[in-house]
Motif scaffolding. Structure first.
Motif, PDB file in Angstrom:
ATOM      1  N   LEU A 164      15.144  15.543  13.518  1.00 26.30           N
ATOM      2  CA  LEU A 164      15.169  16.508  11.800  1.00 26.30           C
ATOM      3  C   LEU A 164      14.303  17.379  12.565  1.00 26.30           C
ATOM      4  O   LEU A 164      13.264  16.630  14.015  1.00 26.30           O
ATOM      5  CB  LEU A 164      14.863  15.820  10.659  1.00 26.30           C
ATOM      6  CG  LEU A 164      16.206  15.189  10.372  1.00 26.30           C
ATOM      7  CD1 LEU A 164      15.324  14.476   9.287  1.00 26.30           C
ATOM      8  CD2 LEU A 164      17.516  15.777  10.524  1.00 26.30           C
ATOM      9  N   ASP A 165      14.180  18.381  12.722  1.00 28.78           N
ATOM     10  CA  ASP A 165      13.088  19.428  13.297  1.00 28.78           C
ATOM     11  C   ASP A 165      11.545  19.510  11.838  1.00 28.78           C
ATOM     12  O   ASP A 165      11.451  20.337  12.173  1.00 28.78           O
ATOM     13  CB  ASP A 165      14.321  20.912  13.242  1.00 28.78           C
ATOM     14  CG  ASP A 165      13.992  21.293  14.120  1.00 28.78           C
ATOM     15  OD1 ASP A 165      14.539  20.182  15.061  1.00 28.78           O
ATOM     16  OD2 ASP A 165      15.150  21.657  14.636  1.00 28.78           O
ATOM     17  N   VAL A 166      11.854  18.702  10.880  1.00 29.92           N
ATOM     18  CA  VAL A 166      10.734  19.235   9.728  1.00 29.92           C
ATOM     19  C   VAL A 166       9.785  17.685  10.269  1.00 29.92           C
ATOM     20  O   VAL A 166      10.477  16.290  10.911  1.00 29.92           O
ATOM     21  CB  VAL A 166      11.351  19.121   8.720  1.00 29.92           C
ATOM     22  CG1 VAL A 166      11.974  20.116   8.622  1.00 29.92           C
ATOM     23  CG2 VAL A 166      12.468  17.572   8.142  1.00 29.92           C
ATOM     24  N   PRO A 167       8.704  17.874   9.789  1.00 25.39           N
ATOM     25  CA  PRO A 167       8.245  16.739  10.136  1.00 25.39           C
ATOM     26  C   PRO A 167       8.403  15.285   9.074  1.00 25.39           C
ATOM     27  O   PRO A 167       8.611  15.989   7.943  1.00 25.39           O
ATOM     28  CB  PRO A 167       6.457  17.179   9.637  1.00 25.39           C
ATOM     29  CG  PRO A 167       6.831  18.652   9.357  1.00 25.39           C
ATOM     30  CD  PRO A 167       8.100  18.766   9.514  1.00 25.39           C
ATOM     31  N   VAL A 168       8.521  14.117   9.412  1.00 27.28           N
ATOM     32  CA  VAL A 168       9.091  13.060   8.615  1.00 27.28           C
ATOM     33  C   VAL A 168       8.161  11.887   8.893  1.00 27.28           C
ATOM     34  O   VAL A 168       7.480  11.653   9.328  1.00 27.28           O
ATOM     35  CB  VAL A 168       9.906  11.989   9.475  1.00 27.28           C
ATOM     36  CG1 VAL A 168      10.708  11.503   8.739  1.00 27.28           C
ATOM     37  CG2 VAL A 168      11.967  13.130   9.818  1.00 27.28           C
ATOM     38  N   ILE A 169       7.709  11.944   7.004  1.00 26.82           N
ATOM     39  CA  ILE A 169       6.523  10.678   7.116  1.00 26.82           C
ATOM     40  C   ILE A 169       7.255   9.542   6.543  1.00 26.82           C
ATOM     41  O   ILE A 169       7.709   9.649   4.762  1.00 26.82           O
ATOM     42  CB  ILE A 169       5.508  10.803   5.837  1.00 26.82           C
ATOM     43  CG1 ILE A 169       5.372  13.129   6.297  1.00 26.82           C
ATOM     44  CG2 ILE A 169       4.354  10.243   5.101  1.00 26.82           C
ATOM     45  CD1 ILE A 169       3.788  13.518   5.938  1.00 26.82           C
ATOM     46  N   GLY A 170       7.127   8.199   6.659  1.00 25.19           N
ATOM     47  CA  GLY A 170       8.268   7.526   6.253  1.00 25.19           C
ATOM     48  C   GLY A 170       6.428   6.417   4.820  1.00 25.19           C
ATOM     49  O   GLY A 170       5.431   7.003   5.026  1.00 25.19           O
ATOM     50  N   VAL A 171       6.946   4.999   4.612  1.00 30.00           N
ATOM     51  CA  VAL A 171       6.214   4.907   3.382  1.00 30.00           C
ATOM     52  C   VAL A 171       5.336   3.490   4.592  1.00 30.00           C
ATOM     53  O   VAL A 171       4.053   3.460   4.359  1.00 30.00           O
ATOM     54  CB  VAL A 171       6.659   3.928   2.054  1.00 30.00           C
ATOM     55  CG1 VAL A 171       6.589   5.111   1.094  1.00 30.00           C
ATOM     56  CG2 VAL A 171       7.820   2.962   2.698  1.00 30.00           C
ATOM     57  N   VAL A 172       5.444   2.698   5.477  1.00 27.01           N
ATOM     58  CA  VAL A 172       4.931   1.651   5.893  1.00 27.01           C
ATOM     59  C   VAL A 172       3.488   2.108   6.542  1.00 27.01           C
ATOM     60  O   VAL A 172       2.568   1.345   6.636  1.00 27.01           O
ATOM     61  CB  VAL A 172       5.617   1.356   6.755  1.00 27.01           C
ATOM     62  CG1 VAL A 172       4.935   0.308   8.088  1.00 27.01           C
ATOM     63  CG2 VAL A 172       6.708   0.967   6.204  1.00 27.01           C
ATOM     64  N   GLU A 173       3.491   3.592   7.228  1.00 28.47           N
ATOM     65  CA  GLU A 173       2.143   4.026   8.199  1.00 28.47           C
ATOM     66  C   GLU A 173       0.656   4.277   6.890  1.00 28.47           C
ATOM     67  O   GLU A 173      -0.202   3.889   7.151  1.00 28.47           O
ATOM     68  CB  GLU A 173       2.407   5.319   8.942  1.00 28.47           C
ATOM     69  CG  GLU A 173       3.289   4.097   9.939  1.00 28.47           C
ATOM     70  CD  GLU A 173       3.773   4.889  10.968  1.00 28.47           C
ATOM     71  OE1 GLU A 173       3.296   6.578  11.574  1.00 28.47           O
ATOM     72  OE2 GLU A 173       4.959   5.582  11.065  1.00 28.47           O
ATOM     73  N   PRO A 174       1.441   4.890   6.081  1.00 29.19           N
ATOM     74  CA  PRO A 174       0.015   5.469   5.274  1.00 29.19           C
ATOM     75  C   PRO A 174      -0.091   4.268   4.774  1.00 29.19           C
ATOM     76  O   PRO A 174      -1.437   3.926   4.753  1.00 29.19           O
ATOM     77  CB  PRO A 174       1.007   6.526   4.547  1.00 29.19           C
ATOM     78  CG  PRO A 174       2.270   6.589   4.735  1.00 29.19           C
ATOM     79  CD  PRO A 174       2.541   5.914   5.806  1.00 29.19           C
ATOM     80  N   THR A 175       0.930   4.364   4.117  1.00 28.20           N
ATOM     81  CA  THR A 175       0.556   2.502   3.366  1.00 28.20           C
ATOM     82  C   THR A 175      -0.263   1.857   4.210  1.00 28.20           C
ATOM     83  O   THR A 175      -1.042   0.999   3.320  1.00 28.20           O
ATOM     84  CB  THR A 175       1.135   1.945   2.409  1.00 28.20           C
ATOM     85  OG1 THR A 175       2.254   2.758   2.110  1.00 28.20           O
ATOM     86  CG2 THR A 175       1.117   0.893   1.034  1.00 28.20           C
ATOM     87  N   ALA A 176      -0.091   0.824   4.558  1.00 28.06           N
ATOM     88  CA  ALA A 176      -1.065  -0.044   6.062  1.00 28.06           C
ATOM     89  C   ALA A 176      -2.457   0.881   6.250  1.00 28.06           C
ATOM     90  O   ALA A 176      -3.336   0.120   5.971  1.00 28.06           O
ATOM     91  CB  ALA A 176       0.272  -0.636   7.448  1.00 28.06           C
ATOM     92  N   ALA A 177      -1.993   2.202   6.861  1.00 34.34           N
ATOM     93  CA  ALA A 177      -3.357   2.560   7.021  1.00 34.34           C
ATOM     94  C   ALA A 177      -4.600   2.185   5.951  1.00 34.34           C
ATOM     95  O   ALA A 177      -5.567   2.021   5.811  1.00 34.34           O
ATOM     96  CB  ALA A 177      -3.145   4.077   8.027  1.00 34.34           C
ATOM     97  N   ARG A 178      -4.018   2.456   4.528  1.00 36.43           N
ATOM     98  CA  ARG A 178      -4.646   2.988   3.373  1.00 36.43           C
ATOM     99  C   ARG A 178      -5.358   1.693   3.643  1.00 36.43           C
ATOM    100  O   ARG A 178      -6.680   1.154   3.256  1.00 36.43           O
ATOM    101  CB  ARG A 178      -4.036   3.006   2.543  1.00 36.43           C
ATOM    102  CG  ARG A 178      -4.339   3.767   0.907  1.00 36.43           C
ATOM    103  CD  ARG A 178      -4.038   3.405  -0.193  1.00 36.43           C
ATOM    104  NE  ARG A 178      -4.333   4.459  -1.627  1.00 36.43           N
ATOM    105  CZ  ARG A 178      -4.644   5.567  -1.350  1.00 36.43           C
ATOM    106  NH1 ARG A 178      -4.673   6.549  -0.492  1.00 36.43           N
ATOM    107  NH2 ARG A 178      -5.344   6.190  -2.454  1.00 36.43           N
ATOM    108  N   ALA A 179      -4.835   0.373   3.135  1.00 34.54           N
ATOM    109  CA  ALA A 179      -4.574  -0.686   3.436  1.00 34.54           C
ATOM    110  C   ALA A 179      -6.243  -1.177   4.075  1.00 34.54           C
ATOM    111  O   ALA A 179      -6.619  -1.656   3.926  1.00 34.54           O
ATOM    112  CB  ALA A 179      -3.755  -2.101   3.162  1.00 34.54           C
ATOM    113  N   VAL A 180      -5.329  -1.095   5.039  1.00 38.71           N
ATOM    114  CA  VAL A 180      -6.058  -1.803   6.726  1.00 38.71           C
ATOM    115  C   VAL A 180      -7.959  -0.692   6.746  1.00 38.71           C
ATOM    116  O   VAL A 180      -9.282  -1.312   6.374  1.00 38.71           O
ATOM    117  CB  VAL A 180      -6.234  -0.923   8.213  1.00 38.71           C
ATOM    118  CG1 VAL A 180      -7.189  -1.209   8.634  1.00 38.71           C
ATOM    119  CG2 VAL A 180      -4.978  -1.440   8.719  1.00 38.71           C
TER     120      VAL A 180
END
Lengths: 260, 260
Positions: free
Chosen positions: B86-102
């Motif tokens: 895809l040509d648009v930025p794609v944001i998943g749930v795992v990375e930002p949520t894990a980053a927030r927890a860390v």
């Protein structure tokens, strides 16, 4: 001759368990389409395609005397197609269970519980009314019962199971039912807790009804060394534990197959 | 530009709700693949095919500035393929949520809850350890939480919700966690009861983490009359009730589409 039992997942093992109990000397082959479970959310076309596909695998691999469709969704949506395309007798769960409920009920007030998909399909209500046009039906979906059974939180002492059963089933007391159809293959694991919650109600359970219907099949003949084989399309982590809880015994031979 | 949010079912509406809260003037288009839910039991190939298929529908119909993959399974299995195709930025749930927890955790002891599929995938654990190799993770599947949220039995006064939360979460007290990842889009509805059960633990919730990540996207620009469109591949009975419970507001425009 082998009795084939087909379900979308592990739930049909409660039906197989009843078959083993009633017909201990008959060989059985189970197929759980665990890769494509649940069927309840899919279209009639898809369910029919999956069910035919699964049934054909059993017919090719085993010398089937009869096929039990333990899955409520496939029984409601694909039974005619299966009967049309297969050369073996096909037994669904809806007809024998509804028949049992109608014959057990004295006041004609019959409750039905199942997954949201089964309840919204209205399959049990139609079958009950076909058998007894005077019957009154009261249907309720119980979405927490499936994970409760899979977790094994089913003991009569389990406070969570007790409270969930009370919340779902209490309205049936007002309805004055004397018979309750367990319209989901998972529910026989909750029979104790359901009886405790509705002590004066007769439970019509697919597993027992289907096993009784099978006894009448001429092909269900005893064998010297009855084989019991288990096919699944996927083996999720923890599968054996849950499956053996449903079957009530050890699974000797688990084979993974690919239905594409 | 519209923000697309894709999920296998209704759960992603909790992410959309957080997006609406943080970015009220941004147009959004939601796609719930309700005909093929759940993804958790399917192979990586199938999940990737479904996710690409769904994402392309959003890209064709809407002028997307970014795509949020709110589905945990698709985030874990199909994110690379989506980013690739895809040509648009794609944001998943795992990375930002894990980053927030860390970033929230002080003692490096992080709990993770999710569906059995998400927990067995190990996706959150891997991401937490990638971000902080010293972190210790404790993961538990909570299969009754999804139907509990869908039933709306989520109040802090609800005895069933309280007992289920206690049974699942009590072991985390022994583990000494100070942060808990809510690794399922349904769980924000249970936040109150989870906080009540683990009062000294910070909850890292995908909905908030993703909405925060979106704020950084240059394409998430306010519009004069932001549109909010909702596509689903199937409308099961009772869908609107459950969906509006998850979204926390009325669904104005519900469109049924066919992904084949």
């Amino acid at each position: 001759m082998t009795i084939g039992v087909f379900d979308s997942g592990v739930g049909g093992l409660t039906v197989l368990r009843a078959v083993h109990r009633r017909l201990p000397e008959v060989g059985t082959a189970y197929l759980g389409d665990t890769a494509r479970v649940p069927y309840g959310t899919r279209s009639k076309e898809t369910v029919t395609r999956y069910a035919l596909n699964a049934a054909r695998l059993l017919v090719e691999r085993e010398s089937l005397g009869a096929l039990v469709v333990a899955c409520n969704t496939a029984s409601a949506l694909a039974l005619d197609a299966l009967r049309d395309k297969l050369d073996v007798p096909v037994i669904g769960v809806v007809e024998p269970t509804a028949a049992r409920a109608v014959s057990e009920s004295k006041n004609g007030r019959i409750g039905i519980i199942g997954t949201p998909g089964t309840i919204h399909s209205g399959a049990y209500e139609r079958e009950v009314r076909r058998l007894n046009p005077e019957a009154q039906t009261f249907a309720r979906a119980c979405p927490l019962f499936v994970p409760l059974a899979e977790e094994g939180w089913t003991s009569g002492d389990d406070e969570i199971a007790r409270l969930i059963a009370e919340r779902y089933l209490a309205p049936f007391r007002e309805d004055g039912i004397d018979t309750l159809i367990l319209g989901c293959t998972h529910y026989p694991l909750l029979e104790g807790i359901i009886e405790q919650t509705l002590p004066n109600v007769v439970l019509a359970d697919a597993a027992e009804a289907v096993a009784a219907a099978l006894e009448l099949e001429p092909s269900a003949r005893p064998e010297k060394t009855p084989l019991r084989r288990y096919y699944v399309t996927d083996v999720p982590k923890g599968f054996r534990l849950v499956a053996e809880r449903f079957l009530g015994r050890e699974i000797e031979e688990l084979l993974e197959v690919d239905l594409g």
